[in-house]
Scaffold this motif. Sequence first.
Motif, mmCIF file in Angstrom:
data_model
loop_
_atom_site.group_PDB
_atom_site.id
_atom_site.type_symbol
_atom_site.label_atom_id
_atom_site.label_comp_id
_atom_site.label_asym_id
_atom_site.label_seq_id
_atom_site.Cartn_x
_atom_site.Cartn_y
_atom_site.Cartn_z
ATOM 1 N N TYR A 1173 0.859 -1.183 0.000
ATOM 2 C CA TYR A 1173 0.000 0.000 0.000
ATOM 3 C C TYR A 1173 0.899 1.239 0.000
ATOM 4 N N ARG A 1174 0.450 2.210 -0.790
ATOM 5 C CA ARG A 1174 1.164 3.490 -0.859
ATOM 6 C C ARG A 1174 0.275 4.584 -0.317
ATOM 7 N N SER A 1175 0.814 5.344 0.622
ATOM 8 C CA SER A 1175 0.082 6.470 1.196
ATOM 9 C C SER A 1175 0.225 7.664 0.267
ATOM 10 N N LEU A 1176 -0.918 8.198 -0.153
ATOM 11 C CA LEU A 1176 -0.910 9.353 -1.036
ATOM 12 C C LEU A 1176 -0.861 10.661 -0.274
ATOM 13 N N LEU A 1177 -1.058 10.591 1.021
ATOM 14 C CA LEU A 1177 -0.933 11.786 1.864
ATOM 15 C C LEU A 1177 0.079 11.469 2.945
ATOM 16 N N PRO A 1178 1.316 11.636 2.673
ATOM 17 C CA PRO A 1178 2.345 11.236 3.644
ATOM 18 C C PRO A 1178 2.207 11.928 4.983
ATOM 19 N N ASP A 1179 1.615 13.074 4.997
ATOM 20 C CA ASP A 1179 1.491 13.779 6.274
ATOM 21 C C ASP A 1179 0.463 13.123 7.191
ATOM 22 N N VAL A 1180 -0.434 12.299 6.630
ATOM 23 C CA VAL A 1180 -1.419 11.588 7.474
ATOM 24 C C VAL A 1180 -0.729 10.353 8.045
ATOM 25 N N SER A 1181 -0.548 10.345 9.338
ATOM 26 C CA SER A 1181 0.184 9.248 10.003
ATOM 27 C C SER A 1181 -0.732 8.025 10.126
ATOM 28 N N ILE A 1182 -0.258 6.908 9.583
ATOM 29 C CA ILE A 1182 -1.028 5.658 9.602
ATOM 30 C C ILE A 1182 -0.180 4.567 10.241
ATOM 31 N N THR A 1183 -0.803 3.794 11.139
ATOM 32 C CA THR A 1183 -0.114 2.691 11.833
ATOM 33 C C THR A 1183 -0.776 1.377 11.444
ATOM 34 N N MET A 1184 0.057 0.359 11.198
ATOM 35 C CA MET A 1184 -0.447 -0.977 10.874
ATOM 36 C C MET A 1184 0.019 -1.952 11.951
ATOM 37 N N CYS A 1185 -0.909 -2.733 12.464
ATOM 38 C CA CYS A 1185 -0.564 -3.752 13.471
ATOM 39 C C CYS A 1185 0.286 -4.815 12.806
ATOM 40 N N PRO A 1186 1.449 -5.146 13.351
ATOM 41 C CA PRO A 1186 2.333 -6.123 12.696
ATOM 42 C C PRO A 1186 1.802 -7.554 12.793
ATOM 43 N N SER A 1187 0.742 -7.762 13.565
ATOM 44 C CA SER A 1187 0.231 -9.128 13.713
ATOM 45 C C SER A 1187 -0.978 -9.372 12.826
ATOM 46 N N CYS A 1188 -1.980 -8.490 12.940
ATOM 47 C CA CYS A 1188 -3.211 -8.692 12.170
ATOM 48 C C CYS A 1188 -3.261 -7.826 10.910
ATOM 49 N N PHE A 1189 -2.266 -6.877 10.756
ATOM 50 C CA PHE A 1189 -2.159 -6.029 9.571
ATOM 51 C C PHE A 1189 -3.368 -5.120 9.382
ATOM 52 N N GLN A 1190 -4.049 -4.766 10.455
ATOM 53 C CA GLN A 1190 -5.126 -3.797 10.369
ATOM 54 C C GLN A 1190 -4.529 -2.393 10.409
ATOM 55 N N MET A 1191 -5.165 -1.465 9.655
ATOM 56 C CA MET A 1191 -4.678 -0.092 9.527
ATOM 57 C C MET A 1191 -5.453 0.812 10.474
ATOM 58 N N PHE A 1192 -4.712 1.752 11.092
ATOM 59 C CA PHE A 1192 -5.311 2.700 12.024
ATOM 60 C C PHE A 1192 -4.695 4.070 11.793
ATOM 61 N N HIS A 1193 -5.459 5.121 12.085
ATOM 62 C CA HIS A 1193 -4.842 6.419 12.296
ATOM 63 C C HIS A 1193 -3.950 6.292 13.512
ATOM 64 N N SER A 1194 -2.773 6.788 13.431
ATOM 65 C CA SER A 1194 -1.789 6.556 14.494
ATOM 66 C C SER A 1194 -2.300 7.028 15.840
ATOM 67 N N GLU A 1195 -2.950 8.182 15.871
ATOM 68 C CA GLU A 1195 -3.448 8.686 17.147
ATOM 69 C C GLU A 1195 -4.493 7.745 17.735
ATOM 70 N N ASP A 1196 -5.391 7.262 16.886
ATOM 71 C CA ASP A 1196 -6.415 6.322 17.379
ATOM 72 C C ASP A 1196 -5.773 5.048 17.901
ATOM 73 N N TYR A 1197 -4.771 4.556 17.173
ATOM 74 C CA TYR A 1197 -4.133 3.303 17.581
ATOM 75 C C TYR A 1197 -3.437 3.457 18.927
ATOM 76 N N GLU A 1198 -2.738 4.546 19.082
ATOM 77 C CA GLU A 1198 -2.036 4.783 20.350
ATOM 78 C C GLU A 1198 -3.019 4.880 21.508
ATOM 79 N N LEU A 1199 -4.149 5.557 21.295
ATOM 80 C CA LEU A 1199 -5.146 5.669 22.353
ATOM 81 C C LEU A 1199 -5.735 4.297 22.707
ATOM 82 N N LEU A 1200 -6.043 3.512 21.702
ATOM 83 C CA LEU A 1200 -6.612 2.180 21.957
ATOM 84 C C LEU A 1200 -5.611 1.256 22.637
ATOM 85 N N VAL A 1201 -4.355 1.372 22.263
ATOM 86 C CA VAL A 1201 -3.325 0.541 22.903
ATOM 87 C C VAL A 1201 -3.165 0.928 24.360
ATOM 88 N N LEU A 1202 -3.216 2.245 24.622
ATOM 89 C CA LEU A 1202 -3.140 2.676 26.021
ATOM 90 C C LEU A 1202 -4.330 2.142 26.829
#
Length: 1218
Positions: A1173-1202
């Motif tokens: 996958y190629r991000s067309l908006l590099p400024d939008v931070s996207i995080t992918m879980c290395p286990s299930c490969f689901q995509m998240f907005h980085s801020e959302d992922y960090e909040l859910l992990v916390l």
Amino acid sequence: MRSCTTAREVEEHNIYDLAFRPDGSQLIVAAGNRVLVYDTADGTLIQPLKGHKDTVYCVAYAKDGKRFASGSADKSIIIWTSKLEGILKYTHNDSIQCVAYNPVTHQLASCSSGDFGLWSPEQKSVSKHKVSSKITCCGWTNDGQYLALGMMNGVVSIRNKNGEEKVKIERPGGSSSPIWSIAWNPSKHTHTHTEIETAESAESPYYNEETSSVLQDEICMCHTGLCVCFRDEHNDILAVADWGQRLSFYQLSGKQMGKDRQLNFDPCCVSFFSKGEYIVMGGSDKQASLYTKDGVRLGTIGEQSSWVWTCRVKPDSNYVVLGCQDGTIAFFQLIFSTVHGLYKDRYAYRDSMTDVIVQHLITEQKVRIKCRELVKKIAIYRSRLAIQLPEKILIYELHSDDSSDMHYRVKEKICKRFECNLLVVCSQHIILCQEKRLQCLSFTAVREKEWLMESLIRYIKVIGGPSGREGLLVGLKNGAILKIFVDNPFAITLLKQNTSVRCLDMSTSRSKLAVVDEHNTCLVYDINTKELLFQEPNANSVAWNTQCEDMLCFSGSGYLNIKASNFPVHQQKLQGFVVGYNGSKIFCLHVYSMAAVEVPQSAPMYQYLERRMFQEAYQIACLGVTDNDWKDLATEALEGLDFHTAKKAFIRVRDLRYLELINSIEERKKRGESNNQLFLADVYAYQGKFHEAAKLYRKTGHDSRALSMYTDLRMFEYAKDFLGSADPKDTKLLMKKQADWAKNSKEPRAAADMYLTAGEHMKAIEIIGEHGWMDMLIDLARKLDKAEREPLSRCAVFFKKFNHHGYAAEIYNKMGDLKALVQLHVDARHWDEAFSLVEKHSQFRDDVYVPYAQWLAEHDRFEEAQRAFHKAGRQAEAVRVLEQLTHNAVVESRFNDASYYYWMLSMQCLDIRSEMLDKSCFFFFHLAELYHVYHSVHRYMSEPFSSNMPEILFNISRFLFHNLTRDAPMGISKVDTLYALAKQSKLLGAYKVARHAFEKLQGLKIPSRYQDSMELSCLTVRSKPYRDSEDLIPMCYRCSTNNPLLNNQGNSCINCRQPFIYSASSYEVLPLVEFYLEDDISDEEAVSLIDLEVPRVQTNSSWQEMSSAESQCLRMDDGTEDPEDDPFTAKLSFEQGGRAFVPVLVNRAVLRSMSRRDVLIKRWPRPLSWQYYRSLLPDVSITMCPSCFQMFHSEDYELLVLQHNCCPYCRRPIDEPS
């Protein structure tokens, strides 16, 4: 019955009334104007009482015996104490005719010519009641509730305690038949007799006493036929005698019982016996007569020279006192004789002078035959019963041949008066004994035979024989004993002795004769030789045992004597006369009752045993002895080697042990053994005579049996003495048996030591292990050689049982048994040790991981159990666990868990790597995503508050709506999805979507809880414009096309068909475009090319000012390259209007131009291909879980992990390495 005058007194005046004190000690007499008090013990006059001025007509004693009353012609009543003191006097208007005390309340009723009064000690005055006629007699009921008054006008008036009339009995004669005497029957008992069983064949003895009674009565059944059970009740029966010369009986209700009895004289007095069984009556016939309670005349008590004016029965006795017109007071004693007959265990006797009761002596059941006439004689034999009445003889027979039948019916009636001393009945004849003459009559009264004896007949008995040819045994006063057959006119003299015969009996074989003479001596003769065999003193009756030829019994002087053969007599106390002896039962007549006495035949049995006559002793025992006697007989016969008798005796006492011994001896005899000493040794061993048995065993050369006997009995010292210096093998065997004994006698430690000494390691280990002696066990285990695997294994088992796993592991290591060691750790749940063993010895992998997984499942750790199954290679179990977990989560509405389990199932399928499971992998992954999304929808619909923003709920429900096919997965509700979409669309201004969702809901079944709110929302949304808010329109990042909110392509662009990539938390469209590699580029090469990251030309960023006619602004120039210069951007183009999806295919040059931070790679395990996958908006931070490969907005992922400390989708812990 006969009467004897015991006292006689003559007074100057007419005796009008008499009364006994309730205890019978005093007699109160109304004589002239005095009241005389006599002592009944000796007839002396105690004291004359003076208080009345005119003739005393009546007297009465209170039931408690404390006072009595007298009434006189002077119209007064005087109440006297038992100490003969007058305490009260009251009067009536007329002369007093009768008085009576209430038996319960002691209320006094006094009756005069015109009224009657009621007085009690509690009352101060006498309540008086007028009557229409002169009262002549009165009497209270037994319960004291009612008073009966007899009057001159022939009326009986029954009043209650208050004097009110309740019943009025008018006699047919009226005033011409005045009531002169009444009496209530005092009986309160109910007599019940039932049918009984019968038995066959016995003799019926009859004895003619020269001092026989004057009046002899007997009973007979109703003349209607069969005799059945009945009830005879006496409850408030009133006897009424009037001067119409009649005797009548009435119930309390006034109903007459039976017909009037004609008396042929004017009765003056009626009096019941204390128990109500007889009536005494006197009057103008100048005598006192005895009647039954039903009014049947039985005989005369005593004749007098004048009218008998009054009569009374002494309480609880057979004494009767009469008072006459000429002043005579006569005292009589009534003696009732016994009239009876016996046939084996059937006994018939007279009762109440007019009834016959047939009693079964064994069962004690009875049947009554009511004759309603005086019964004079009774005879019973087999099925016949003869009853002599005053004017006839009735012959009865049993209704059937059944031995238990007790129903008698009339066979013949001989309507003729007979005078005889004795009556005997046979099958077809009756025998009348008249002094010296015997007459044989048929049942039709035809005299067939007659025998005239030379002396008075004293005893006669039927001794059996064919029907119509029975034999009679006759004893005469001159000592002659004859046998007579009823079909033979000639008598046969059996023998003649010098003394008169009192009792006779013949043995069952008709070979011996027993005689009791007038000197009370029992003599036994041999009939054939006329020899006197023996004689015994102090006998009044004798009987042979009907089941044993050599046994007889006789009674006398208060003792029962039993004699067997020629042995000494055995005595025991017994009152009465012996009349029969059958087996162990002796029939004894005592006073008026017959009883069957069970007498153990122990004494004669032991007499036979002393002479070692075992067969005869067994015959005696069969008559009836105790269990202990049977045991003694069996033991004596066994010691005497009479095995046949011993066996029968042991069967009687159910001694299986001795029966087994006898059976074994009999079997050995059949095999040819004949050594009686060896048999006797076995018997002694069974009896506990061990030393005697050992001597006999040694004598017969069977030393081994003696040794086995001693060791079985734990007599080891005796066994050692018996062995002496024997073979060491025998000594070792003896030690083992001693150890067995110590074990059974609860001395386990000693037994264990003995077993160890004898080399029996297994038995020692069992004892040590059962008692938990671990120190002793580990010492033993360490001493054992490793080659002794069975004892070592047993030691290890006990160590495991008592949780000493270290010792058990030591033993298994010593044995080198790795499999058992692994199993030990598994059983003990020592998983770390088990895993360490598996690492070294992988062949035990299944032996560890399978139990581990099962243990985890039992403790509700199913996820770990699934992984353990997976590690153990049990893929089917692993998948089955996950499927069950998933199903449970869906059923329980735990959709987040269901999503997680489906994701695990997809991963499991990838691990298995089969074509079929690959297809399942994508299916499970799709379900996992659907349930993950639906979890938020379900929470929103079921919980009152939601933590999700409306935009997120809108995106989620829209995503779910696009992915739901016609058949939604189990647990996912289309209604909830559409309703949530409609509500959020309305809230966010997407009115077109809202209206579409509501229209879709119209075709579904809506729960009642949503019905009202949905209908209201559906109406209100129609008032809104039919358009969606432009802020909600999603844009395709590949072709920059704005897509409608409800897309017929689902979650793909309507223009370029590029699938949208959603955030797994907010489900917004992420600025990602998936691209594919050319066929000749591998994943590793692609990653290396991307990682090269070719440097780009950097330009300085600066602010640029821009002006126009209307405005002025500043723009930041960041030096970004022109998109046309990006090779990847050029690849995004596609042919407009095409229906097929054209993927983005890149070559090596494009890959080199990409920046590593702009590329996300899903590195799926084989056989799946990686995704790029190629991000067309590099400024939008996207995080992918290395286990299930689901995509998240980085801020959302960090909040859910916390919040969860793990990935919200696959639950991978954050600290777990990728």
